[in-house]
Scaffold this active site. Structure first.
Site, PDB file in Angstrom:
ATOM      1  N   TYR A  20       0.822  -1.209   0.000  1.00 49.84           N
ATOM      2  CA  TYR A  20       0.000   0.000   0.000  1.00 49.84           C
ATOM      3  C   TYR A  20       0.859   1.262   0.000  1.00 49.84           C
ATOM      4  O   TYR A  20       0.449   2.296  -0.503  1.00 49.84           O
ATOM      5  CB  TYR A  20      -0.896   0.036   1.249  1.00 49.84           C
ATOM      6  CG  TYR A  20      -2.222  -0.660   1.111  1.00 49.84           C
ATOM      7  CD1 TYR A  20      -2.298  -2.012   0.808  1.00 49.84           C
ATOM      8  CD2 TYR A  20      -3.415   0.037   1.304  1.00 49.84           C
ATOM      9  CE1 TYR A  20      -3.513  -2.654   0.712  1.00 49.84           C
ATOM     10  CE2 TYR A  20      -4.638  -0.597   1.202  1.00 49.84           C
ATOM     11  CZ  TYR A  20      -4.684  -1.937   0.899  1.00 49.84           C
ATOM     12  OH  TYR A  20      -5.905  -2.556   0.796  1.00 49.84           O
ATOM     13  N   LYS A  61       3.292 -15.588   2.855  1.00 46.04           N
ATOM     14  CA  LYS A  61       3.514 -16.314   1.607  1.00 46.04           C
ATOM     15  C   LYS A  61       5.027 -16.529   1.532  1.00 46.04           C
ATOM     16  O   LYS A  61       5.703 -16.102   0.594  1.00 46.04           O
ATOM     17  CB  LYS A  61       2.969 -15.477   0.428  1.00 46.04           C
ATOM     18  CG  LYS A  61       2.975 -16.173  -0.915  1.00 46.04           C
ATOM     19  CD  LYS A  61       1.928 -17.260  -1.064  1.00 46.04           C
ATOM     20  CE  LYS A  61       2.111 -18.005  -2.367  1.00 46.04           C
ATOM     21  NZ  LYS A  61       1.251 -19.198  -2.482  1.00 46.04           N
ATOM     22  N   ASP A 110      -2.794 -18.370   0.867  1.00 50.10           N
ATOM     23  CA  ASP A 110      -3.777 -19.045   0.003  1.00 50.10           C
ATOM     24  C   ASP A 110      -4.487 -20.167   0.769  1.00 50.10           C
ATOM     25  O   ASP A 110      -5.699 -20.357   0.641  1.00 50.10           O
ATOM     26  CB  ASP A 110      -3.130 -19.564  -1.295  1.00 50.10           C
ATOM     27  CG  ASP A 110      -1.816 -20.301  -1.083  1.00 50.10           C
ATOM     28  OD1 ASP A 110      -1.296 -20.305   0.047  1.00 50.10           O
ATOM     29  OD2 ASP A 110      -1.305 -20.885  -2.058  1.00 50.10           O
ATOM     30  N   ASP A 158      -6.257  -7.093   4.144  1.00 47.86           N
ATOM     31  CA  ASP A 158      -7.385  -6.428   3.491  1.00 47.86           C
ATOM     32  C   ASP A 158      -8.321  -7.473   2.893  1.00 47.86           C
ATOM     33  O   ASP A 158      -9.536  -7.442   3.087  1.00 47.86           O
ATOM     34  CB  ASP A 158      -6.854  -5.490   2.398  1.00 47.86           C
ATOM     35  CG  ASP A 158      -7.980  -4.805   1.648  1.00 47.86           C
ATOM     36  OD1 ASP A 158      -8.894  -4.296   2.312  1.00 47.86           O
ATOM     37  OD2 ASP A 158      -7.955  -4.798   0.405  1.00 47.86           O
ATOM     38  N   ASP A 171     -12.187  -9.090   4.555  1.00 49.51           N
ATOM     39  CA  ASP A 171     -13.463  -9.032   3.818  1.00 49.51           C
ATOM     40  C   ASP A 171     -14.064 -10.434   3.750  1.00 49.51           C
ATOM     41  O   ASP A 171     -15.265 -10.621   3.940  1.00 49.51           O
ATOM     42  CB  ASP A 171     -13.258  -8.494   2.394  1.00 49.51           C
ATOM     43  CG  ASP A 171     -13.565  -7.004   2.281  1.00 49.51           C
ATOM     44  OD1 ASP A 171     -13.412  -6.300   3.298  1.00 49.51           O
ATOM     45  OD2 ASP A 171     -13.957  -6.557   1.188  1.00 49.51           O
TER      46      ASP A 171
HETATM   47  C1  IPM Z   1     -10.382  -1.199   4.065  1.00 45.09           C
HETATM   48  C2  IPM Z   1     -10.614  -0.597   2.708  1.00 45.09           C
HETATM   49  C3  IPM Z   1      -9.430   0.286   2.353  1.00 45.09           C
HETATM   50  C4  IPM Z   1      -8.196  -0.583   2.312  1.00 45.09           C
HETATM   51  C5  IPM Z   1      -9.592   1.078   1.037  1.00 45.09           C
HETATM   52  C6  IPM Z   1     -10.862   1.869   0.999  1.00 45.09           C
HETATM   53  C7  IPM Z   1      -8.384   1.965   0.789  1.00 45.09           C
HETATM   54  O1  IPM Z   1     -10.829  -1.580   1.747  1.00 45.09           O
HETATM   55  O2  IPM Z   1     -10.345  -0.438   5.053  1.00 45.09           O
HETATM   56  O3  IPM Z   1     -10.216  -2.404   4.161  1.00 45.09           O
HETATM   57  O4  IPM Z   1      -7.913  -1.200   1.286  1.00 45.09           O
HETATM   58  O5  IPM Z   1      -7.491  -0.621   3.314  1.00 45.09           O
HETATM   59 MN    MN Z   2     -10.759  -3.585   2.552  1.00 45.50          MN
END
Ligand code: IPM
Ligand code: MN
Length: 352
Positions: free
Chosen positions: A142, A189, A221, A245, A249
């Site tokens: 990032y 990884k 993975d 990240d 999710d």
């Molecule tokens: C999160 C979001 C952010 C990230 C984006 C919006 C930059 O997806 O907080 O997980 O990738 O960190």
């Molecule tokens: Mn995210």
């Protein structure tokens, strides 16, 4: 107690869910005799529109001077399909993380007994799931060197980590594991990436200082697969920025709705609390978004930023009660009545 909280509602459904969290926090404050001083500040697309910067210096100063930051969401569709946009709302989030030194993102995943059947996964797979990801938040790909070369025909993003960055994140992981079931999983990884080998080597060194903690090392993975197969086999997981990240999710769907999962970002300065869902543009202004992730983030804030455990429990209890009684927004209501965002907030305040 006097609580100075910076309030960054942001974009999309941010202001709607934040408004519910403020109602609930104010009700808790009244009940337990606290005095909350909210200081609103601009961030995200609305800050670009107002002052041309998604994380203006004024907002940064407000965050620095606060005891905690409560954050909604940022992002706006008008930027998503425009790769040439010079400033983007998400840059505000990254700048904020960097300037506040928020190097650790704490993302729990847990199930609610009354919602087990809302999960896309089978009951027996997810029952008892209670895991926490510690995602590194201010390093890795990032924030590494990035750019174009060969006249724009080649693009690159660089992933860099220092040992010190790994140590400070992993230390939080070991400490958290010690307060829980003493199980830590290092996700990397290391079969391919040099940064991952540095992570693994560093965590192996540190493990000697925490003999009670059982550490496992797993490839990202494989974790992506096992996370939906046997989520309840994990406890504390530590990982780098991009892996975290993606995996968080994935983990958020285990509970049945992304609208439920809170998070905290902690580091050198003021800590920040935010729902893990995004700005959900399609729902903006419709009063339908689930406010619970933000309200549960506020509970984390009471407990971690102010040491107010009883207040945090009071919020979690009333949230559980609303779920049990079906006072929920459309993402959770199924065939039953869907309540509005603001109705859920009102119900929580009345029943606190
Ligand atoms: C999160 C979001 C952010 C990230 C984006 C919006 C930059 O997806 O907080 O997980 O990738 O960190
Ligand atoms: Mn995210």
């Amino acid at each position: 107690m006097k609580l100075n909280i910076a309030l960054l509602a942001g974009d999309g459904i941010g202001p709607e869910v934040i408004a519910q969290a403020v109602k609930v926090c104010d009700a808790v404050a009244t009940k337990y005799n606290h005095n909350i001083n909210w200081t609103p500040a601009l961030t995200g697309a609305c800050a670009i529109d107002a002052v041309g910067d998604p994380y203006p210096e004024e907002t940064h100063q407000i965050c620095l001077n606060a005891d905690a930051v409560l954050f909604g969401a940022i992002g706006h569709p008008k930027y998503d399909n425009d790769p040439s946009a010079k400033v983007r709302p998400e840059q505000g989030l990254l700048k904020m993380r960097q300037k506040l030194g928020l190097f650790a993102n704490v993302r729990p995943t847990f199930t609610f007994p009354s919602l087990i059947d809302n999960s896309p996964l089978k009951r027996e797979r997810i029952e008892g799931t209670d895991l926490i990801f510690l995602r590194e938040l201010t390093g890795g790909i990032y924030f590494g060197e990035k750019g174009r070369k060969d006249g724009g025909e080649t693009a690159f993003d660089t992933c860099t980590y220092t040992r010190a960055e790994v140590i400070r994140l992993a230390k939080k992981g070991f400490e958290l594991a010690m307060t829980r079931s003493k199980k830590l999983c290092c996700v990397d990884k290391a079969n391919v990436l040099e940064t991952s080998r540095l992570w693994r080597e560093t965590v192996q060194d540190m493990a000697k200082d925490y003999p009670e903690v059982t550490v496992s090392y797993e490839f990202v993975d494989a974790v992506a697969m096992r996370l939906v197969q046997w989520p309840n086999s994990y406890d504390v997981l530590i990982t780098e920025n991009l892996f975290g990240d993606i995996l968080t999710d994935e983990a958020s769907v285990i509970s049945g709705s992304m609208g439920l999962m809170p998070s905290a970002s902690v580091g050198d300065k003021t800590s920040l609390y935010e729902p893990i869902h995004g700005s959900y543009p399609q729902a903006t202004g419709k009063d339908i978004a689930n406010p619970l992730a933000t309200i549960l983030s506020a509970a984390m804030m009471f407990e971690d930023a102010f040491g107010l455990k009883e207040e945090a429990e009071a919020i979690r209890n009333v949230v559980n009660k609303s779920l049990e009684q079906g006072i929920v927004t459309e993402d959770l209501s199924g065939k039953n009545k869907a309540y509005k965002t603001s109705e859920v907030g009102d119900w929580l305040v009345t029943n606190l």
